[in-house]
Design a protein around this motif. Structure first.
Motif, short mmCIF file in Angstrom:
data_model
loop_
_atom_site.label_atom_id
_atom_site.label_comp_id
_atom_site.label_asym_id
_atom_site.label_seq_id
_atom_site.Cartn_x
_atom_site.Cartn_y
_atom_site.Cartn_z
N UNK A 275 39.09 30.75 44.07
CA UNK A 275 38.79 31.95 45.01
C UNK A 275 40.24 32.65 45.46
N UNK A 276 40.27 33.87 45.26
CA UNK A 276 41.40 34.49 45.61
C UNK A 276 41.00 35.86 46.60
N UNK A 277 42.13 35.80 47.61
CA UNK A 277 41.83 36.68 48.81
C UNK A 277 42.40 38.17 48.45
N UNK A 278 43.53 38.08 48.00
CA UNK A 278 44.19 39.21 47.43
C UNK A 278 44.77 39.21 46.15
N UNK A 279 44.80 40.28 45.31
CA UNK A 279 45.31 40.05 44.08
C UNK A 279 46.32 41.37 44.08
N UNK A 280 47.52 41.12 43.61
CA UNK A 280 48.64 42.25 43.47
C UNK A 280 48.81 42.47 42.00
N UNK A 281 48.35 43.64 41.60
CA UNK A 281 48.30 43.82 40.34
C UNK A 281 49.12 44.94 39.72
N UNK B 231 37.33 42.15 40.22
CA UNK B 231 36.32 42.45 41.05
C UNK B 231 34.77 42.28 40.59
N UNK B 232 34.78 42.33 39.59
CA UNK B 232 33.48 41.87 38.73
C UNK B 232 32.93 40.46 39.04
N UNK B 233 34.23 39.59 38.79
CA UNK B 233 34.12 38.24 39.15
C UNK B 233 34.26 38.02 40.65
N UNK B 234 35.08 38.47 41.29
CA UNK B 234 35.05 38.20 42.97
C UNK B 234 35.16 39.34 43.53
N UNK B 235 33.80 39.95 43.71
CA UNK B 235 33.73 40.90 44.54
C UNK B 235 34.53 41.15 45.85
N UNK B 236 34.66 40.05 46.61
CA UNK B 236 35.37 39.95 47.89
C UNK B 236 36.86 39.93 47.91
#
Length: 205
Positions: free
Chosen positions: A46-52, A69-74
Motif C-alpha cells: 500500500x502506497x500513500x504518496x508516489x513521487x514520480x 492509480x489504476x492499481x491504487x486509486x487512493x
C-alpha cells in the motif's frame, strides 16, 4: 505515510530517499527506476504518496501515473521535474496527479507539497498559477468533430477502406484529415500519434 520514489536518476533517487527517511511522519516504502519496477511495488504494498519523475525513459511519468492509480486509486501522485512548463504540468494533472514539484525547489517545499495533497489539495510550484494551468488547452480539443471520429478509427487500427465505408467519405478525404490530425497533435507518424494518445489517456473507444 508510505512513500514510493520513482526516478531513473539513481543519485537523485538515493538522495531523496535519505531526506524522506529523516522525516518522522514519512516512510520510504520503496524506490523504482522504471514503470515496471514501480508497478511491481504498488502491486504488493500500500502506497500513500508516489513521487514520480515526469521524464522517465520508455514509459513517461504521465503514463506511469495512470497505471499507478489504476492499481491504487487512493494513492496520491506528485510529479517531479526540472521543467515548469504549464502544458507539461497540466498533462500530468489530467493523468491524475495531485501535485507537481520542481526538482530545483527546496526540499522543505516538497514536504509542504506532500502535506498539502494529503489534505486533499492540489499543489503547484510557486512559479505556476492555477490560471496558467486552466488556460492550457487539451491537445485533442484542437481537433474537429470529424477529425476526432477518424482518429478514433485510427486508434482502433481500422483500415482506410473501413473508415471510408463507416463514414461515407473518400480515401483522399481520410488522408487529408490524417495529415491535419498529425500536424495538430505535433506527431510525424501514426506510431507517434499512438504515443501522444496514450500519454493523454485517449483511446479509440
Amino acid at each position: 505515510m508510505r512513500i514510493l520514489l520513482v526516478d531513473d536518476h539513481v543519485p537523485y533517487r538515493v538522495g531523496l530517499r535519505t531526506l524522506v527517511s529523516r522525516e518522522p511522519a514519512l516512510e520510504c516504502a520503496g524506490d523504482a527506476g522504471s514503470a515496471e519496477e514501480a508497478l511491481a511495488i504498488v502491486g504488493r504494498l500500500r502506497i500513500d504518496i508516489a513521487l514520480v519523475d515526469v521524464m522517465l525513459p520508455a514509459v513517461d511519468g504521465v503514463v506511469v501515473t495512470r497505471q499507478l492509480l489504476a492499481v491504487q486509486p487512493a494513492c496520491k501522485v506528485i510529479g517531479l521535474s526540472i521543467l515548469d512548463e504549464p502544458v507539461r504540468i497540466a498533462t500530468m494533472l489530467r493523468a491524475g496527479a495531485s501535485g507537481y514539484v520542481l526538482k530545483t525547489q527546496p526540499v522543505e517545499q516538497l514536504f509542504e507539497a506532500i502535506a498539502s495533497v494529503l489534505r486533499g489539495n492540489r499543489y503547484l510550484p510557486p512559479t505556476i498559477s492555477e490560471r496558467q494551468i486552466e488556460m492550457v488547452k487539451h491537445p485533442f480539443e484542437r481537433l474537429t468533430r470529424r477529425e476526432r471520429e477518424i482518429l478514433g478509427h485510427l486508434l482502433r487500427g481500422a483500415s482506410y477502406q473501413h473508415i471510408a465505408s463507416a463514414l461515407l467519405i473518400s480515401l483522399h478525404t481520410i488522408e487529408t484529415h490524417r495529415l491535419r490530425i498529425l500536424r495538430k497533435l505535433e506527431a510525424r507518424t501514426i506510431d507517434e500519434l499512438l504515443e501522444v494518445a496514450s500519454r493523454h489517456g485517449v483511446t479509440g473507444d
